[in-house]
Design an enzyme around this catalytic site. Structure first.
Site, PDB file in Angstrom:
ATOM      1  N   LEU A  40      28.078 -24.955  22.488  1.00 59.30           N
ATOM      2  CA  LEU A  40      26.772 -24.684  22.563  1.00 59.30           C
ATOM      3  C   LEU A  40      26.172 -25.998  22.528  1.00 59.30           C
ATOM      4  O   LEU A  40      25.806 -26.646  21.621  1.00 59.30           O
ATOM      5  CB  LEU A  40      26.220 -23.834  21.581  1.00 59.30           C
ATOM      6  N   HIS A  41      25.428 -26.370  23.690  1.00 59.75           N
ATOM      7  CA  HIS A  41      24.604 -27.420  23.828  1.00 59.75           C
ATOM      8  C   HIS A  41      23.590 -27.845  24.738  1.00 59.75           C
ATOM      9  O   HIS A  41      22.650 -28.505  24.733  1.00 59.75           O
ATOM     10  CB  HIS A  41      25.307 -28.768  23.789  1.00 59.75           C
ATOM     11  N   ARG A  42      23.550 -26.859  25.690  1.00 58.96           N
ATOM     12  CA  ARG A  42      22.482 -27.060  26.877  1.00 58.96           C
ATOM     13  C   ARG A  42      21.192 -26.859  26.320  1.00 58.96           C
ATOM     14  O   ARG A  42      20.693 -25.948  25.710  1.00 58.96           O
ATOM     15  CB  ARG A  42      23.051 -26.122  28.037  1.00 58.96           C
TER      16      ARG A  42
END
Ligand code: UD1
Ligand code: UDP
Length: 356
Positions: A202-204
């Site tokens: 998860l990083h966007r």
């Protein structure tokens, strides 16, 4: 001998460039100079990939990271321009859709140095995403557009590229080359890991920078971890900062970002992939695992059409339902959607053919 200057800076670009650099080294016709912008700089976001994947040390190491998009891109533009003036490459090579990609392409185009773009033609059609802006602009100023998929070629045709004096070439996806090449070197992360785990990333920005979306995703992951299967999540530094900033608690099996060999091991041993990453969506497919994508659009639409990937956005209920539906489901690449692992070879052959 043509001199190509490769511009990279973010984690996925090291993984993509590794296979192309290797193919360049097997060829006498090209000299490669590598410029690292410094966008990603932690040892486990940068150095580890150079070490594991045998990428030559950057000839030019900039130290540009953080700040706003404009500031980061602007500083890169100025410093890359200096490097180009000094090293006088015949062409530059950029990857994907990060700020390093756009800054590199723009610096070169302004100096009339031709630009080759690996991963050209991908579109989410969501102009709120920094990546969409970066890739559209980079394509506009490239003359060798290396497309990973037929959809990417179609996207460029729809934008009128067939009538421009440039080459649009479907070469396959370099990430499949990397996955195939390095799969044998998979190695378990040092951490103690639970059995039967789901691999999540998860990083966007569209998820992490939006407090409602981030809270909803964190709630979904906590629920899945507590009721369905343990989640192993190598946490991106961006997400670590924002979760702390918003006072959220992520109760899953968190580990630090891992190297590519460890990532490949996790992909091989997991029961499902839950992600908002571009690259990880395809890697799930390469390792035969179903993927649930926590985004509203994907550039890799063929995975959706093939039934390998489900798009669920950031909605807590949808994420939980999709995880339940897909846990343990295997998928197969019967259509060879990504070129079969020969993209790097094709790219180098086209670079040689282009002559500059
Ligand atoms: C960037 C790309 C994104 C890509 C991602 C891959 C842009 C606009 N975004 O997003 O498309 O999917 O890389 O991972 O280029 N940080 C560290 N240590 C590091 C790297 C980053 O602490 O080694 C911190 C930065 O200081 C910053 C945050 O993480 O606070 C975000 O980094 P940044 O490079 O701006 O964007 P990414 O989210 O990594
Ligand atoms: N990756 C990795 N270690 C990690 C997380 C991801 O090596 O801890 C790899 C992953 O296997 C893929 C690439 O990084 O090859 C994807 O990068 P990321 O998700 O950061 O960016 P995106 O593809 O979304 O631009």
């Amino acid at each position: 001998m043509q001199r190509i200057l490769t511009i990279i800076g973010a984690r996925p670009q090291f993984i993509k460039a590794s296979v192309v650099s290797r193919a360049i080294q097997q060829n006498d016709g090209i000299e490669e100079i590598i410029l690292h912008t410094g966008q990603h700089f932690d040892a486990n976001m940068s150095d580890i990939f150079f070490n594991q994947l045998n990428i030559p040390r950057p000839d030019i190491q900039l130290d540009i990271h953080g700040g706003s998009h404009g500031e980061m891109t602007g500083r890169m533009l100025a410093e890359i321009e200096q490097a180009l003036l000094e090293h006088k490459p015949d062409r530059i090579l950029v990857y994907g859709d990060t700020n390093s990609t756009l800054a590199g392409a723009l610096a070169a185009a302004k100096l009339h140095i031709p630009v080759a773009h690996v991963e050209a033609g991908l579109r989410s059609f969501n102009m709120q995403m920094p990546e969409e802006i970066n890739r559209i602009l980079t394509d506009q100023i490239s003359d060798l557009l290396f497309c990973p998929t037929s959809t990417a070629v179609q996207n460029l045709n729809n934008e009128g590229f067939a009538h421009k004096p440039v080459q649009v070439l479907q070469v396959g996806d370099v990430m499949q080359d990397s996955a195939l090449l390095f799969a044998e070197q998979a190695s378990a992360p040092a951490d103690d890991l639970p059995e039967g785990f789901i691999l999540a990333t998860l990083h966007r920005a569209e998820n992490t920078d939006n407090p409602e979306r981030l809270a909803s995703i964190v709630a979904a992951l906590n629920n899945i971890n507590a009721t369905l299967a343990p989640i192993v999540l190598p946490l991106h530094p961006r997400t670590r900062k924002l979760i702390a900033q918003h006072g959220l608690e992520l109760n899953v099996h968190l580990i630090d970002p891992v190297g590519y060999f460890e990532m490949v091991w996790l992909l091989d041993h997991c029961e499902l992939v839950l992600t908002d990453s571009g690259g990880v969506q395809k890697e799930a497919f390469f390792f035969g695992k179903a993927c649930v994508t926590m985004r509203d659009q994907t550039e890799w639409v063929e995975l959706i059409h093939a039934g390998a990937n489900e798009l669920v956005g950031a909605d807590q209920g949808k994420i939980i339902d999709a995880a339940n539906r897909n846990l343990g489901r295997k998928v197969q690449d019967t259509l060879q959607l990504y070129g079969g692992g020969r993209a790097a070879e094709r790219i180098v052959s086209e670079l040689l053919k282009a002559g500059i």
